[in-house]
Design an enzyme around this catalytic site. Structure first.
Site, PDB file in Angstrom:
ATOM      1  N   CYS A 101       0.835  -1.201   0.000  1.00  0.00           N
ATOM      2  CA  CYS A 101       0.000   0.000   0.000  1.00  0.00           C
ATOM      3  C   CYS A 101       0.872   1.256   0.000  1.00  0.00           C
ATOM      4  CB  CYS A 101      -0.914   0.010   1.227  1.00  0.00           C
ATOM      5  SG  CYS A 101      -1.930   1.497   1.358  1.00  0.00           S
ATOM      6  N   ASN A 109       2.148  -8.520  -0.896  1.00  0.00           N
ATOM      7  CA  ASN A 109       1.047  -9.391  -0.507  1.00  0.00           C
ATOM      8  C   ASN A 109       1.563 -10.804  -0.243  1.00  0.00           C
ATOM      9  OD1 ASN A 109      -1.759  -7.918  -1.274  1.00  0.00           O
ATOM     10  ND2 ASN A 109      -0.158  -7.304  -2.690  1.00  0.00           N
TER      11      ASN A 109
END
Length: 314
Positions: free
Chosen positions: A246, A255
């Site tokens: 992010c 991720n």
């Protein structure tokens, strides 16, 4: 003696690959639109059940996703039935629906600080606008997920009280959503924390599915995802090669790898041949972007232990 392959992980959950949204948020290079469409079609062909393919975030803030509406317009309605778009306002839903999208992940943060950094408003303002987003999506024949970022820890406020997340899910203004996504945005959660939060959702979730979105910043992405599934999550997010993070959450990194999750979960559609196709596709994308491969399973697939059927030998 007959030796069988390990059975699928139970209880089962389906993977949503988020390479083309969350995976691209921190990359310096941009994938061409036509390559994104090619990747989507290859992932669907291989058998990945669901994808997140873009974002309606401002193009000047997330330039790697500026062509999201072009990607949507290039896909068929049948392909879009398996594809989610990140949104944060009713206007986002309206614009994406006009391009053909029908599945929308409406994101807000458990912490006001991250919501302000991420979407420019406090959490209450985002919750208050959600019913309009749900209505617009329904008018277009679509559906909305409620996505709660920083559900475990916030880079600005630290540890989050799970009651904050449970309260958002219990708010009547969120009940028109079809799923609830809980996000370990900066990858600091541990399995017991994930289990507690998800178990606490059951009294307030209703008929909605629980989705877990994890990051592997502290090395617990797969462990946290398995804890989420054991606690009741039926969809989990991953990104090829562990790509992503992010841009509005200091300390966030990639991720949880789709390859690592699939190797652990062993869904029925995942054969060694399908896994090889995923690894090769991941390598192609990462080479195009100049990014490292963080997937341990993908690295294992390139090992010299060729007696193992999941190792790529050609």
């Amino acid at each position: 003696m007959i030796v069988r392959e390990p059975r699928a992980y139970t209880p089962r959950a389906e993977l949503r690959d988020v390479t083309l949204r969350d995976g691209l948020q921190l990359t310096a290079k941009t994938l061409p639109t036509e390559l994104k469409v090619e990747v989507i079609r290859e992932l669907l062909r291989i058998g990945v059940p669901a994808l997140e393919i873009g974002s309606m975030a401002r193009a000047d803030l997330v330039p790697t996703l500026a062509d999201t509406l072009d990607v949507v317009a290039a896909l068929t309605p049948e392909e879009l039935e398996r594809c989610w778009i990140w949104v944060a306002t009713p206007r986002h839903v309206e614009k994406a629906a006009a391009a053909g999208a029908r599945k929308f992940q409406y994101c807000l943060s458990a912490s006001d600080s991250h919501n302000l950094a991420n979407v420019g408003r406090d959490t209450e303002t985002s919750v208050a606008a959600l019913p309009d987003a749900i209505r617009i999506a329904a008018d277009a024949g679509g559906a909305v997920q409620l996505c709660i970022a920083t559900a475990f820890t916030c880079p600005f406020e630290g540890l989050m009280d799970p009651r904050r997340v449970w309260g958002i899910v219990a708010d009547p203004r969120t009940t028109g959503t079809v799923d609830v996504v809980v996000c370990d945005t900066i990858g600091q959660a541990v399995p017991t924390q994930v289990s507690e939060l998800i178990h606490g959702l059951h009294p307030v979730i209703g008929e909605r599915r629980i989705v877990f979105h994890g990051h592997d910043t502290w090395g617990l992405g797969v462990a946290n995802t398995l804890a989420a599934i054991d606690a009741g999550a039926t969809m989990v997010d991953g990104s090829l090669g562990g790509l992503g993070g992010c841009p509005f959450a200091p300390g966030a990194s990639g991720n949880t790898s789709s390859e690592d999750l699939l190797f652990a979960l062993r869904p029925d559609w995942l054969t060694p041949a399908a896994f090889e196709s995923l690894v090769r596709l991941s390598e192609k994308i990462l080479a195009e972007l100049g990014e490292p491969n963080r997937s341990k399973a993908a690295q294992g697939a390139r090992s010299k232990a060729t007696a193992f059927p999941w190792v790529i030998t050609t």
